[in-house]
Design a protein around this motif. Sequence first.
Motif, PDB file in Angstrom:
ATOM      1  N   ARG A 274      11.119 -32.296 -11.069  1.00 41.29           N
ATOM      2  CA  ARG A 274      10.092 -32.663 -10.082  1.00 41.29           C
ATOM      3  C   ARG A 274      10.607 -33.220  -8.729  1.00 41.29           C
ATOM      4  N   TYR A 277      10.776 -30.127  -6.412  1.00 38.83           N
ATOM      5  CA  TYR A 277       9.489 -29.736  -5.716  1.00 38.83           C
ATOM      6  C   TYR A 277       9.053 -30.856  -4.750  1.00 38.83           C
ATOM      7  N   ILE A 280      10.943 -30.130  -1.376  1.00 36.27           N
ATOM      8  CA  ILE A 280      10.401 -28.870  -0.610  1.00 36.27           C
ATOM      9  C   ILE A 280       9.112 -29.033  -0.044  1.00 36.27           C
ATOM     10  N   ALA A 281       8.455 -29.806  -0.806  1.00 31.12           N
ATOM     11  CA  ALA A 281       7.085 -30.573  -0.126  1.00 31.12           C
ATOM     12  C   ALA A 281       7.473 -31.258   1.254  1.00 31.12           C
ATOM     13  N   LEU A 297      10.550 -22.009  -2.786  1.00 27.03           N
ATOM     14  CA  LEU A 297      10.257 -22.073  -4.270  1.00 27.03           C
ATOM     15  C   LEU A 297      10.540 -20.975  -5.019  1.00 27.03           C
ATOM     16  N   ILE A 300      13.689 -21.290  -6.920  1.00 27.86           N
ATOM     17  CA  ILE A 300      13.771 -22.047  -8.065  1.00 27.86           C
ATOM     18  C   ILE A 300      13.849 -21.048  -9.397  1.00 27.86           C
TER      19      ILE A 300
END
Length: 307
Positions: A274, A277, A280-281, A297, A300
């Motif tokens: 998590r 993610y 990246i966000a 993404l 991944i």
Amino acid sequence: MNKEISVIMLTYNHAPYLRQAIEGVLSQKTDFPIELIICNDNSPDDSDTVIAEYAARFPDTIRYFKHQKNIGFVENQRFAFTQAKGKYLAYCEGDDYWTDPEKLQFQHDFLEANPEYVMVTARNLLLHQEENKLTDDGKDLMYKDQSFIDFTQDSFFVQRPTQTFTYLIRKKFMDMKWIDVYPNYRDLYYFYHLLEFGKGRSFNKVIGVYRLHSGGVFSSLEFEKQYRTSIDIFKNIKRVNHDKRADQQILTTLDQLINKYYYEKEFVSPIFNRKLYAAIAERFSISGNASKGIIQLLKIIKYTFTR
């Protein structure tokens, strides 16, 4: 007698390394007086015994302060800075050490001759304590065989050619108010604000050894902590000063962290991570670069099965 340079040495649990650190300062050959301010943050080890011995032998140079309770790094640093009487400040933590006896003299002479500079630094070696191995600082490419490089507040957000224990700075530009403005005050904050007043120069010569120890330095989880600390520091610089140049360093560090999440097996598999993610966000929210986000993404999937 007034001192030209105040050397700050903060220490906590550095007993095995203190002699080397103190000797590195005492070995300096200068044509001006210096003071060594040692601030022991109530270390539970034998630091007091080691320091007290040197303080008794060199009372004209060493000023020793032992806190009766642990006050933490930030307050110990604040205290040390307020004690400094010199025109210039140098810094050497209790587990690092200087190897060049001309370190203070050549840096002092440079600042005396170049008033447009507010700080001067140099290079260092890295001592991997557990392996008893010396390596270079990994900055050969940065210097590109030049005898020195100059840096400004602009380049501060791209690369920093120094470790704190190599610097000499003009004390008059050290504003103590920033300790209360920034959370968990770090050296990068005062580097940033020092460079508001002039340039820095870093010489391509080794003047000391930066010690890596205590096991955790080499773990991926410790690297994660270091990257997150760096990101937080530059977020704070951006927030306090409304300086969007900090985004350059935040994005660079986020990319380094994201790559760690892909590669390092100590982290959970990328597809279930998590934090990956979220990083990246976070990168997308700063850069707005959708294509970069999509590529990250897609990686991944790649690194879930190939790392």
